[in-house]
Structures are given as structure tokens and as C-alpha cells.
Design an enzyme around this catalytic site. Sequence first.
Site, PDB file in Angstrom:
ATOM      1  N   ARG A   4       6.265  11.788  -2.472  1.00 51.68           N
ATOM      2  CA  ARG A   4       5.523  11.579  -1.235  1.00 51.68           C
ATOM      3  C   ARG A   4       6.178  10.461  -0.436  1.00 51.68           C
ATOM      4  NH1 ARG A   4       0.587  12.781   0.864  1.00 51.68           N
ATOM      5  NH2 ARG A   4      -0.379  11.253   2.236  1.00 51.68           N
ATOM      6  N   TYR A   5       6.234  10.651   0.868  1.00 45.97           N
ATOM      7  CA  TYR A   5       6.888   9.683   1.751  1.00 45.97           C
ATOM      8  C   TYR A   5       5.892   8.659   2.260  1.00 45.97           C
ATOM      9  CZ  TYR A   5       9.003   7.783   6.004  1.00 45.97           C
ATOM     10  OH  TYR A   5       9.482   6.942   6.972  1.00 45.97           O
ATOM     11  N   HIS A  68      -4.029  -9.867  30.171  1.00 44.30           N
ATOM     12  CA  HIS A  68      -2.615 -10.242  30.064  1.00 44.30           C
ATOM     13  C   HIS A  68      -2.377 -10.663  28.621  1.00 44.30           C
ATOM     14  CE1 HIS A  68       1.203 -12.329  30.648  1.00 44.30           C
ATOM     15  NE2 HIS A  68       1.273 -11.780  31.859  1.00 44.30           N
ATOM     16  N   ASP A  69      -1.548  -9.887  27.915  1.00 41.63           N
ATOM     17  CA  ASP A  69      -1.428 -10.101  26.476  1.00 41.63           C
ATOM     18  C   ASP A  69      -0.813 -11.447  26.119  1.00 41.63           C
ATOM     19  OD1 ASP A  69       1.050  -9.356  27.443  1.00 41.63           O
ATOM     20  OD2 ASP A  69       1.420  -7.805  25.939  1.00 41.63           O
ATOM     21  N   SER A  94       6.781 -14.737  30.262  1.00 45.05           N
ATOM     22  CA  SER A  94       6.297 -13.813  29.226  1.00 45.05           C
ATOM     23  C   SER A  94       7.421 -12.989  28.622  1.00 45.05           C
ATOM     24  CB  SER A  94       5.234 -12.876  29.816  1.00 45.05           C
ATOM     25  OG  SER A  94       4.102 -13.587  30.223  1.00 45.05           O
ATOM     26  N   THR A 140      31.306  32.209  12.052  1.00 42.52           N
ATOM     27  CA  THR A 140      31.278  31.781  13.454  1.00 42.52           C
ATOM     28  C   THR A 140      30.467  32.827  14.205  1.00 42.52           C
ATOM     29  OG1 THR A 140      33.330  32.950  14.032  1.00 42.52           O
ATOM     30  CG2 THR A 140      33.543  30.678  13.284  1.00 42.52           C
ATOM     31  N   HIS A 141      29.607  32.376  15.101  1.00 41.55           N
ATOM     32  CA  HIS A 141      28.677  33.264  15.815  1.00 41.55           C
ATOM     33  C   HIS A 141      27.771  34.020  14.844  1.00 41.55           C
ATOM     34  CE1 HIS A 141      30.957  32.648  19.569  1.00 41.55           C
ATOM     35  NE2 HIS A 141      32.039  32.763  18.797  1.00 41.55           N
ATOM     36  N   GLN A 212      14.312 -11.130  34.851  1.00 38.00           N
ATOM     37  CA  GLN A 212      13.177 -11.557  34.037  1.00 38.00           C
ATOM     38  C   GLN A 212      13.234 -10.900  32.672  1.00 38.00           C
ATOM     39  OE1 GLN A 212       8.661 -10.594  34.514  1.00 38.00           O
ATOM     40  NE2 GLN A 212       9.057 -12.390  35.808  1.00 38.00           N
ATOM     41  N   SER A 263      -0.094  32.298   3.535  1.00 38.84           N
ATOM     42  CA  SER A 263      -1.480  32.643   3.207  1.00 38.84           C
ATOM     43  C   SER A 263      -1.643  34.136   2.972  1.00 38.84           C
ATOM     44  CB  SER A 263      -2.409  32.209   4.350  1.00 38.84           C
ATOM     45  OG  SER A 263      -2.105  32.928   5.536  1.00 38.84           O
ATOM     46  N   LYS A 268       6.618  34.622  -0.393  1.00 33.31           N
ATOM     47  CA  LYS A 268       7.333  33.776   0.544  1.00 33.31           C
ATOM     48  C   LYS A 268       7.714  32.410  -0.044  1.00 33.31           C
ATOM     49  CE  LYS A 268       7.404  34.283   4.713  1.00 33.31           C
ATOM     50  NZ  LYS A 268       8.541  34.608   5.598  1.00 33.31           N
ATOM     51  N   ASN A 270       9.541  29.543   1.997  1.00 28.78           N
ATOM     52  CA  ASN A 270      10.087  29.204   3.313  1.00 28.78           C
ATOM     53  C   ASN A 270      10.790  27.846   3.308  1.00 28.78           C
ATOM     54  OD1 ASN A 270       8.767  31.544   4.301  1.00 28.78           O
ATOM     55  ND2 ASN A 270       6.884  30.370   4.573  1.00 28.78           N
ATOM     56  N   GLU A 275      12.797  22.886   8.426  1.00 25.64           N
ATOM     57  CA  GLU A 275      12.323  23.217   9.771  1.00 25.64           C
ATOM     58  C   GLU A 275      11.665  22.016  10.450  1.00 25.64           C
ATOM     59  OE1 GLU A 275      11.518  28.007   9.075  1.00 25.64           O
ATOM     60  OE2 GLU A 275       9.848  26.589   8.941  1.00 25.64           O
ATOM     61  N   VAL A 308       6.348   2.640  28.111  1.00 25.66           N
ATOM     62  CA  VAL A 308       7.222   3.596  27.413  1.00 25.66           C
ATOM     63  C   VAL A 308       7.666   3.023  26.078  1.00 25.66           C
ATOM     64  CG1 VAL A 308       9.405   4.858  27.554  1.00 25.66           C
ATOM     65  CG2 VAL A 308       8.002   4.547  29.605  1.00 25.66           C
TER      66      VAL A 308
END
Length: 437
Positions: A4-5, A68-69, A94, A140-141, A212, A263, A268, A270, A275, A308
Amino acid sequence: MIPRYTLPALEAVWSEDQRYALWTRIEVAVCRALARRGEIPRDAFAAIESRAGSTLARVAEIEARVHHDVNAFLDALAEQIGPASRYVHLGLTSSDVLDTCLALQLAAAIDLVLAECDRALASLERRALEFKHTPCVGRTHGIFAEPTTFGLKLLRGFDELARGRERLVRARAQAAVGKLSGAVGTFAHLDPAIEEEVLGALGLGAAPISTQVVSRDRHAEVLCALAQAAGAVEAIAVEMRHLARSEVAEVQEFFGSEQKGSSAMPHKRNPWRFETLTGLARVVRGYAVSGLENTVLWHERDISNSSVERIVFPDATAAVHFMLHRLADLIDSLEVRPQRMRENLDSSRGLVYSQSVLLALARHGVSRQDAYRLVQHHALAAWDEGAHLYDRLAADAELGRLLDPDELVECFDLERQLRNVDAIFARTFAAHGRAGR
């Protein structure tokens, strides 16, 4: 079994506790430098150093009022320190604290990503050597091309990821840069020597010039490097997903004794873990675009980058950290099927040696165009009719006048095709400081 991660160390890097701890460390470091120069009384600095600290709850409570943090943090800090707090944040803005803190966080986060990258590279290296001379068909392809080895497939992934690691190291150096140059970067209230001293003590470089904020091209480079590392992981994952297809069946992702693949369809198995790596690579590439968009701020400085960055840096570093961790586990536990690889190679009915025949004819003076037409005629017929290319060529009288039987046999020699595998391994490992493999 794939463990487990968990990522507690990386979560800690981006936690609010750590952020405030680093802000405190930066403020105290500046006060220490000022005290050393006699600009802050020693007893005041002693109070600052011993009492500096704040709680998340108190900062949040103040921020709800002041919106204002950093100001909320400074107010909470002042409550802890007392009168000596008037010497805290002298000459700073800041962003001096925010960007220097971000530099420390990015350096720590990239170090954790690099550790997982090293683990993934070790897995790829080990298994590439294990299957160094295991022949399989190259494509290839999506179409049969010429023989290769499974070790070479893994080695190519190793090579690309190793370059990704090198990019991350370079990006870390670009990102591990802070600033303590004031509201518009002019050192109006703090000597540049203090910046150099404080940032050096923190293990950071100083931006040669800033507004700044530290220029955001540095941070975009980090996100682009993360995206390229994610792409290197995805390239390996896509190849393994193809090789796991039912009609190829050359590898199999780890499948637990109680695992279920569908299910509805009990048969299967997979390649779902591979993925997920493809999906996460798409997310990280999107974050790189966000980083590039952040490089231009209005009138030297606005706050459009901040919202962001609060998302992309924790998420991108966590995503790539997870991808590298999962890749290492998947490569370590990968079920490789050499016999199936040989069956697929042989199922080409000799078509994978067509270029060898073409070149042999050219060496005997046949024009490339004529040699190509001759070999292509037999190759297409062999595939359509279910014959072996060698048998058709051996029965061709015109070709027999050009190539003696031993030369034709040599054209279909698998060992001859793969005679340079050791050299490719040696050259690739040497390029990444692993000489002597």
C-alpha cells in the site's frame, strides 16, 4: 504483492504546520543576521528566538478578520514574542517570506520525488539486465518490425527516466532560490548582504534580481520537469499495457490471488495500475501549462499566480511521487513471459528479417529499388498465404543466382540481428554514470 502506498513525508512538506514553521524559521533567521550586525538588541533577539511560534488555530482566527495570511501570522507571532516582536519582519514584504518558504518546500518535495525516481530507475535497471538477451519482436505503428529484446525495451524506459531525473535536479537548482529584497526588489530597507547570509544559512540561493516576487519561470521549469518525468513513466506504462493485451500476452501486471478484474467477466486480468499512470501523466501535463501561464504577472507583480501554486505544487509533486513509486512496484512484480515473446516473434514467419535480405541483395549490386520489390513481393505473399519468408526466398531462382544458400540463412540469424545489445547497454549505462554494467 504490491504494498500500500503512503506519502506522509510529502504531505508534511506542504502542510500548514510546515508552512508556518518555515515562515517562523525565515523571520528568526533574518532577526539573527540583524542582531549579529547590532541592528537588533541581543536580548530582543533572544526573546524572538525562544518565543517565536504560532498555532494554526490562532492564525486562522486572526486571518478571518484581516484577510491576509502573512499579517495574521505576524500578529499571532507578536502575541507569543511580546514587545521584541517590533523587530520581526523589518524591511521585509510578505513575498519575501512566501517565496523563500516556497523555495524550501520545493527543494524538499523534489528531494522526495528524486528518491522515488532512484527507486524506479533501480527497478528498471535490474530487470533490464535480467532480460537483456530475451528476444522479442519490435514493433512500429503497432506492426511487426525487427527483432529486439525485452531488456532493450526496459533500458529505453530507464534512459528516458534517467534524463527526467536530470531535469528534476536542474529544476531543483532553479527553484531553490529565495529573496529578501523588499516590496519591489530594491533592498530599500534591508542590505543585500543580509539576504545572502540568511538564504545561504537556509540552503538557498539568492535571486540576482527580483520584483516583489521571484520570477516564475523558475517555478514553471519545475512543473515542466515534473511533467516530463511523468511522461517518461507513462511511456513505459503504455508499452506494458500493449504487451499485456490478450493477443500479445508478453507481460502480465501483478494479479493477487483474491483480486478481481471485472464485475461481469471472471476471466479478466486488466493492466489497471499501468492505466492509472497514463491518467496521472495527463494531470501533471496540465499543471505544467498552469506553471507556464504563471510566468507573466501584471505590472511586475499580481497575485494571480498564488492561487494556482497552492494547488499545482502539492498536487504535481504528489502525483509524480506516486507514479514513480507505483512504477517501481509494477516493474519489480511484473510477470514476464519469454516463451510467449518468442512465439510472437516466430509468428512473423520470418518477415522481421526482410531488411537483412534487402541489404544483402544491395551488397551484391542489385539496386535498392529492385531489391525492395523482390523482397516485398515475397514478404506480402508469405503473410497473406501463411508461408515462411525464408521458404519463398529459397525457392526463388532469381534470388538464388544472387545469394548463395549460406548467405540467405545468415539473413535469418537472430543472434546476428541482436549482436550489438551488449554495446547498447554499456553505452546507455555509461551515459548515466553507470559504467561497467
